[in-house]
Write a protein that holds these residues in place. Structure first.
Motif, PDB file in Angstrom:
ATOM      1  N   LEU A 259     110.658  51.031  26.670  1.00  0.00           N
ATOM      2  CA  LEU A 259     109.976  49.766  26.454  1.00  0.00           C
ATOM      3  C   LEU A 259     108.570  49.814  27.021  1.00  0.00           C
ATOM      4  CD1 LEU A 259     110.048  46.873  25.473  1.00  0.00           C
ATOM      5  CD2 LEU A 259     111.053  46.195  27.666  1.00  0.00           C
TER       6      LEU A 259
ATOM      7  N   LEU B 146     105.267  49.258  24.789  1.00  0.00           N
ATOM      8  CA  LEU B 146     104.377  48.134  25.037  1.00  0.00           C
ATOM      9  C   LEU B 146     102.939  48.583  25.231  1.00  0.00           C
ATOM     10  CD1 LEU B 146     106.551  45.875  27.365  1.00  0.00           C
ATOM     11  CD2 LEU B 146     105.906  45.463  24.979  1.00  0.00           C
TER      12      LEU B 146
ATOM     13  N   ALA C 259     100.375  45.631  19.588  1.00  0.00           N
ATOM     14  CA  ALA C 259     101.441  44.669  19.309  1.00  0.00           C
ATOM     15  C   ALA C 259     101.721  44.576  17.831  1.00  0.00           C
ATOM     16  CB  ALA C 259     101.041  43.289  19.855  1.00  0.00           C
TER      17      ALA C 259
ATOM     18  N   LEU D  88     107.998  48.137  14.532  1.00  0.00           N
ATOM     19  CA  LEU D  88     108.996  48.382  15.570  1.00  0.00           C
ATOM     20  C   LEU D  88     109.999  49.404  15.066  1.00  0.00           C
ATOM     21  CD1 LEU D  88     109.471  44.678  16.640  1.00  0.00           C
ATOM     22  CD2 LEU D  88     107.950  46.382  17.615  1.00  0.00           C
TER      23      LEU D  88
ATOM     24  N   ILE E 294     104.518  37.147  18.316  1.00  0.00           N
ATOM     25  CA  ILE E 294     104.479  38.236  19.282  1.00  0.00           C
ATOM     26  C   ILE E 294     105.769  38.241  20.105  1.00  0.00           C
ATOM     27  CG2 ILE E 294     103.321  39.141  21.327  1.00  0.00           C
ATOM     28  CD1 ILE E 294     101.829  39.633  18.738  1.00  0.00           C
ATOM     29  N   SER E 295     106.261  37.050  20.447  1.00  0.00           N
ATOM     30  CA  SER E 295     107.504  36.952  21.210  1.00  0.00           C
ATOM     31  C   SER E 295     108.671  37.555  20.439  1.00  0.00           C
ATOM     32  CB  SER E 295     107.796  35.491  21.547  1.00  0.00           C
ATOM     33  OG  SER E 295     109.048  35.360  22.172  1.00  0.00           O
TER      34      SER E 295
ATOM     35  N   ARG F 247     108.511  39.840  18.075  1.00  0.00           N
ATOM     36  CA  ARG F 247     108.331  41.289  17.955  1.00  0.00           C
ATOM     37  C   ARG F 247     108.668  41.983  19.274  1.00  0.00           C
ATOM     38  NH1 ARG F 247     102.737  41.584  14.319  1.00  0.00           N
ATOM     39  NH2 ARG F 247     103.264  39.782  13.008  1.00  0.00           N
ATOM     40  N   SER F 248     108.346  41.343  20.387  1.00  0.00           N
ATOM     41  CA  SER F 248     108.701  41.918  21.689  1.00  0.00           C
ATOM     42  C   SER F 248     110.213  41.970  21.861  1.00  0.00           C
ATOM     43  CB  SER F 248     108.072  41.091  22.811  1.00  0.00           C
ATOM     44  OG  SER F 248     106.665  41.132  22.746  1.00  0.00           O
ATOM     45  N   SER F 249     110.888  40.911  21.406  1.00  0.00           N
ATOM     46  CA  SER F 249     112.345  40.877  21.467  1.00  0.00           C
ATOM     47  C   SER F 249     112.939  41.987  20.602  1.00  0.00           C
ATOM     48  CB  SER F 249     112.863  39.514  21.001  1.00  0.00           C
ATOM     49  OG  SER F 249     114.278  39.488  20.965  1.00  0.00           O
ATOM     50  N   ASP F 250     112.367  42.200  19.413  1.00  0.00           N
ATOM     51  CA  ASP F 250     112.826  43.272  18.528  1.00  0.00           C
ATOM     52  C   ASP F 250     112.620  44.636  19.177  1.00  0.00           C
ATOM     53  OD1 ASP F 250     113.632  41.556  16.546  1.00  0.00           O
ATOM     54  OD2 ASP F 250     111.802  41.752  15.352  1.00  0.00           O
ATOM     55  N   LEU F 251     111.518  44.785  19.894  1.00  0.00           N
ATOM     56  CA  LEU F 251     111.232  46.048  20.558  1.00  0.00           C
ATOM     57  C   LEU F 251     112.284  46.356  21.614  1.00  0.00           C
ATOM     58  CD1 LEU F 251     109.317  48.412  20.760  1.00  0.00           C
ATOM     59  CD2 LEU F 251     107.893  47.062  22.314  1.00  0.00           C
ATOM     60  N   LEU F 252     112.693  45.344  22.341  1.00  0.00           N
ATOM     61  CA  LEU F 252     113.731  45.532  23.350  1.00  0.00           C
ATOM     62  C   LEU F 252     115.055  45.919  22.693  1.00  0.00           C
ATOM     63  CD1 LEU F 252     114.732  45.428  26.238  1.00  0.00           C
ATOM     64  CD2 LEU F 252     115.086  42.964  25.981  1.00  0.00           C
TER      65      LEU F 252
END
Length: 218
Positions: A17, A21, A25, A29, A123-124, A126-131
């Motif tokens: 992660l 990151l 952004a 993903l 963005i939130s 996409r960040s969740s998808d990245l995790l």
């Protein structure tokens, strides 16, 4: 003295992660087999096909950009000439136009259109998808009965798309593993199914004892 409670899997998630990151952004993903280094040796595509897929991905993305201009957020993925479209577009016409543009790209054998009609993801989100993507990759690496590098993993809005050339057994096992991960909303198999015999032919052959002995001779 306080002991660390981080497990090897959690450490892998954290490292992956953190590395991801550091990228833009807006980057898709995607966690999967890389073109280059040791990963090439375990990719079930030929090196030529890997390069062709990279070309397809770039050309299809350019065609879609020409068709849609700046409308929507479209990610293009290619595996063995099969194209997967994920992301968001504002209208059904845009969704159809993206699929047509991708399908007209040279050497594309088929298009799986998973574009959603609606607002671009945040963005939130996409960040969740990245995790979720890092959890999926770590789970596949930890699994003893699957070859993690045989799978490309794409995550969009909690939906996990799995690509690769795999047997029915492998497809079902990986889908089962991924479906148990927290944050996964849906598992979509975008596989090319091959037989167990085809898989055996694709796997690296172990070196014979004679060859190993000769290589150690002065």
């Amino acid at each position: 003295m306080t002991r660390s409670t981080f497990t090897p899997t959690v450490l892998r998630w954290t490292a992956a992660l953190a590395a991801a990151l550091s990228l833009s952004a807006c980057a898709p993903l995607v966690l999967g087999t890389a073109v280059g280094g040791a990963f090439v040796a375990t990719d079930r595509r030929t090196s030529g096909m890997q390069l062709e897929d990279q070309g397809i991905k770039l050309k299809a993305a350019n065609r879609i950009r020409d068709a849609l201009k700046d409308r929507g957020h479209v990610n293009v993925h290619a595996y063995n000439r099969m194209v997967l479209l994920t992301g968001e577009v504002p209208t059904e016409d845009d969704r159809a136009a993206a699929a047509v543009a991708a399908g007209q790209t040279e050497n594309v054998s088929g298009v799986v259109n998973e574009l959603m009609v609606g607002l671009n993801s945040t963005i939130s989100s996409r960040s969740s998808d990245l995790l979720v993507a890092t959890k999926v990759r770590a789970t596949l690496v930890d699994a003893r009965d699957v070859m993690s590098n045989a799978f490309d993993v794409v995550v969009e809005r909690g939906d996990v798309y799995l690509m690769g050339m795999v047997t029915e057994r492998e497809a079902n096992r990986v889908a089962e593993l991924v479906s148990t991960i927290s944050g996964v909303r849906r598992v979509v198999k975008v596989f090319q199914i091959i037989s167990e015999d085809e898989l055996a032919r694709k796997l690296p052959r172990p070196a014979s004892p004679a060859a190993s002995e000769s290589s150690t001779q002065p």
